[in-house]
Design an enzyme around this catalytic site. Sequence first.
Site, PDB file in Angstrom:
ATOM      1  CB  CYS A  13      24.612 106.269  67.184  1.00  0.00           C
ATOM      2  SG  CYS A  13      25.503 104.722  67.104  1.00  0.00           S
ATOM      3  NE  ARG A  37      19.775 109.099  69.216  1.00  0.00           N
ATOM      4  CZ  ARG A  37      18.566 108.869  68.717  1.00  0.00           C
ATOM      5  NH1 ARG A  37      17.512 109.358  69.337  1.00  0.00           N
ATOM      6  NH2 ARG A  37      18.412 108.176  67.622  1.00  0.00           N
ATOM      7  CD1 TRP A  78      23.751 100.730  72.475  1.00  0.00           C
ATOM      8  CD2 TRP A  78      23.443  99.937  70.402  1.00  0.00           C
ATOM      9  NE1 TRP A  78      23.157  99.499  72.579  1.00  0.00           N
ATOM     10  CE2 TRP A  78      22.955  98.993  71.325  1.00  0.00           C
ATOM     11  CE3 TRP A  78      23.360  99.650  69.043  1.00  0.00           C
ATOM     12  CZ2 TRP A  78      22.386  97.791  70.944  1.00  0.00           C
ATOM     13  CZ3 TRP A  78      22.793  98.448  68.644  1.00  0.00           C
ATOM     14  CH2 TRP A  78      22.299  97.530  69.596  1.00  0.00           C
ATOM     15  CG  ASN A 106      21.816 106.411  64.589  1.00  0.00           C
ATOM     16  OD1 ASN A 106      22.058 105.245  64.866  1.00  0.00           O
ATOM     17  ND2 ASN A 106      20.687 107.012  64.920  1.00  0.00           N
ATOM     18  N   GLY A 107      23.131 104.198  62.266  1.00  0.00           N
ATOM     19  CA  GLY A 107      22.494 103.281  61.320  1.00  0.00           C
ATOM     20  C   GLY A 107      23.473 102.171  60.963  1.00  0.00           C
ATOM     21  CD  GLU A 150       7.677  97.795  81.648  1.00  0.00           C
ATOM     22  OE1 GLU A 150       7.888  97.035  80.695  1.00  0.00           O
ATOM     23  OE2 GLU A 150       8.348  98.814  81.852  1.00  0.00           O
ATOM     24  CE  LYS A 205      11.376  99.327  82.606  1.00  0.00           C
ATOM     25  NZ  LYS A 205      10.841 100.009  81.492  1.00  0.00           N
ATOM     26  CD  GLU A 254      15.444  98.711  80.400  1.00  0.00           C
ATOM     27  OE1 GLU A 254      14.374  98.737  81.033  1.00  0.00           O
ATOM     28  OE2 GLU A 254      15.585  99.315  79.321  1.00  0.00           O
ATOM     29  CG  HIS A 264       1.168  74.838  82.509  1.00  0.00           C
ATOM     30  ND1 HIS A 264       0.494  73.641  82.406  1.00  0.00           N
ATOM     31  CD2 HIS A 264       0.236  75.781  82.782  1.00  0.00           C
ATOM     32  CE1 HIS A 264      -0.813  73.856  82.587  1.00  0.00           C
ATOM     33  NE2 HIS A 264      -0.992  75.151  82.826  1.00  0.00           N
ATOM     34  CE  LYS A 307      13.679 106.727  76.680  1.00  0.00           C
ATOM     35  NZ  LYS A 307      13.111 105.948  77.795  1.00  0.00           N
TER      36      LYS A 307
HETATM   37  O1  M6R Z   1      10.652 103.699  71.721  1.00  0.00           O
HETATM   38  P1  M6R Z   1       9.903 102.402  71.875  1.00  0.00           P
HETATM   39  O2  M6R Z   1       8.799 102.487  72.833  1.00  0.00           O
HETATM   40  O3  M6R Z   1       9.501 101.819  70.554  1.00  0.00           O
HETATM   41  O4  M6R Z   1      11.003 101.404  72.466  1.00  0.00           O
HETATM   42  C1  M6R Z   1      10.765 100.031  72.556  1.00  0.00           C
HETATM   43  C2  M6R Z   1      11.779  99.352  73.467  1.00  0.00           C
HETATM   44  O5  M6R Z   1      13.066  99.450  72.927  1.00  0.00           O
HETATM   45  C3  M6R Z   1      11.793  99.988  74.866  1.00  0.00           C
HETATM   46  O6  M6R Z   1      10.521  99.971  75.444  1.00  0.00           O
HETATM   47  C4  M6R Z   1      12.774  99.270  75.807  1.00  0.00           C
HETATM   48  O7  M6R Z   1      12.308  97.979  76.069  1.00  0.00           O
HETATM   49  C5  M6R Z   1      12.944 100.093  77.082  1.00  0.00           C
HETATM   50  N1  M6R Z   1      14.324 100.395  77.297  1.00  0.00           N
HETATM   51  C6  M6R Z   1      12.442  99.430  78.304  1.00  0.00           C
HETATM   52  O8  M6R Z   1      12.656 100.188  79.443  1.00  0.00           O
END
Ligand code: M6R
Length: 602
Positions: free
Chosen positions: A2, A28, A76, A102-103, A475, A479, A482, A498, A597
């Site tokens: 948010c 956000r 969000w 937010n929260g 990673e 990515k 995502e 395995h 984010k």
């Molecule tokens: O701000 P942070 O690095 O703590 O965030 C952690 C994850 O939420 C963040 O890396 C998330 O996995 C990304 N959107 C990946 O691209």
Amino acid sequence: MCGIVGYVGDASRTLDVLLGGLSNLEYRGYDSAGVAVGGDELHVEKRAGELDALEARLSDADVAFEGPVGVGHTRWSTHGPPTDANAHPHTDETGRVAVVHNGIVENYRALRDELEADGVTFGSETDTEVVPHLIARELRRGLDPETAIREAITRLEGSYALVVAVAGVDALFAARRDPPLVLGIGDGEYFVASDVPAFLEHTRDVVYLDDDEFVRLDHGGWTVTGTDGRRVEKDVRTVSWEAEQTGKSGYEHYMLKEIHEQPRSLRQCLSGRVDELGGRVVVDELDGLGTPASVQFVACGTSYHAALYGARLLRAGGIPATAHYAHEYATAPAPVTGEDLVIGLTQSGETADTLRALRKGAGRGAETLALTNVVGSTVTRECDHVIYLRAGPELGVAATKTFTSQLVGVNLLAAHLADGGGGRQRDLVSALRGLPDQVQAILDGSAASAVIEEFADSETFFFLGRGFDYPVALEGALKFKEITYEHAEGFAAGELKHGPLALVTADTPVFAVVTGDDEAARKTIGNVKEVEARDAPVVVVTDGVAEASRYADHVLKVPATDGRLAPLLANVQLQLVAYHMAAGLDRSIDKPRHLAKSVTVE
Ligand code: M6R
């Protein structure tokens, strides 16, 4: 999660400031948005969907959204689906009080029952809506607005960044517990927001709020007080980011812009931290931090992958080190003493899970260190030591340049903690010096967009790696899933036989990361042969040192470098793979569905 923005200033600018701020905060959360603007009366508009749905609605509005104060929100969802009714701001029944939040108000159910028993009718399913009703009840009891808001806040359990407007009061009120809030101090105008980009085009003078602080912003200025009502002196800091840094600079997406910014973000990360002549790493921020008995990394998502890599790096340097998902660590921390170091990797510095894990470590006596990109973020105020990534603002939800800076950051850290100035450090320094240009070479010549063309109809993708290449394989898969919404899994290459091998067919492209020519690389090549024998199309991401290309249908080449840094280069190719696949599928690349984010809820 948010995005919040509030403004007190020139009545004719309020709506533009709010919409501009929300546009810069959409990373956000982006499932609905709304504003409240006014003076003697508050006008509220809110809509499900992205910000343009709200803007379209406002352009048809039959009242002027003008007034000296305003609040805006991009959501969000946590409580209730993204609908017009659940969008913020939320108001009391008379529309006198407007709140953005937010929260999570954890005791909202009990508060809602209590208010409904008092005859209050709710218009949404959100936890937030209890707040304006609580404030309105205190106002009806005769309290002045500031006292009414303070009183209402004492009833809240959970986490909140709140901004409140009250009709007839030319002021905004804000309070924070856990999620971030920052003030912007302009010339006769004041801002409050979840993050600096919301108002960066108007001012670079900022005040970061701490937990349990309360703010009043009006035309005369700003005051911060504690829960006891006493004034808190706060520093005004000037952020070095420029407003242009938060634009797209001609790129179609923030993600692509940020991928292309990596040569520069890596140079910034390294600047002043390597002594090329002496062949050593110099991290001033770590002065006074000795070699710990052990290191525990805590992190989530992409940052967790950097943590896995960092732990391996420290172990290679002789320091016992482990990486933990922060949310798991928070409920069952590993044993620590004052000799141990808990390191939080978090680009935003606000990830609730990571903050909680760090607090667990600190509570048990460990020293704490944060690697983060955001100056003034919560993690920087809570940890004993901080290393900044200096990657510049990253607005694409998919982390890219902050990940590569994290990998460099943990290399600097490992060199400081473990190497003790030996020859390995000289090799590292020389490799680090060449890294930005090598990333540039990949960006200039990558075949990623051509390679993925033949996989447009595939529905499952695998990513393999071993050793330092393993976190990069994880990673790559994260990515990919995502932003493409296609099924992708990362595996330790040795784990394939395995179980996961059962899933490998001619329809499952496999991306194998193979760098260097050590035992790990040679064994991964064995695994590549295994998937090839099951007819899977194979893309090898490699520096070509081992002969992995021989078993591949396609090769994504990276320049040869120190074995510790080659995986970083391979990651850049995988960023481009994910980006081009998502672009081909016309996905919402900067704002992937259901994600945000900065994850400020646990
Ligand atoms: O701000 P942070 O690095 O703590 O965030 C952690 C994850 O939420 C963040 O890396 C998330 O996995 C990304 N959107 C990946 O691209």
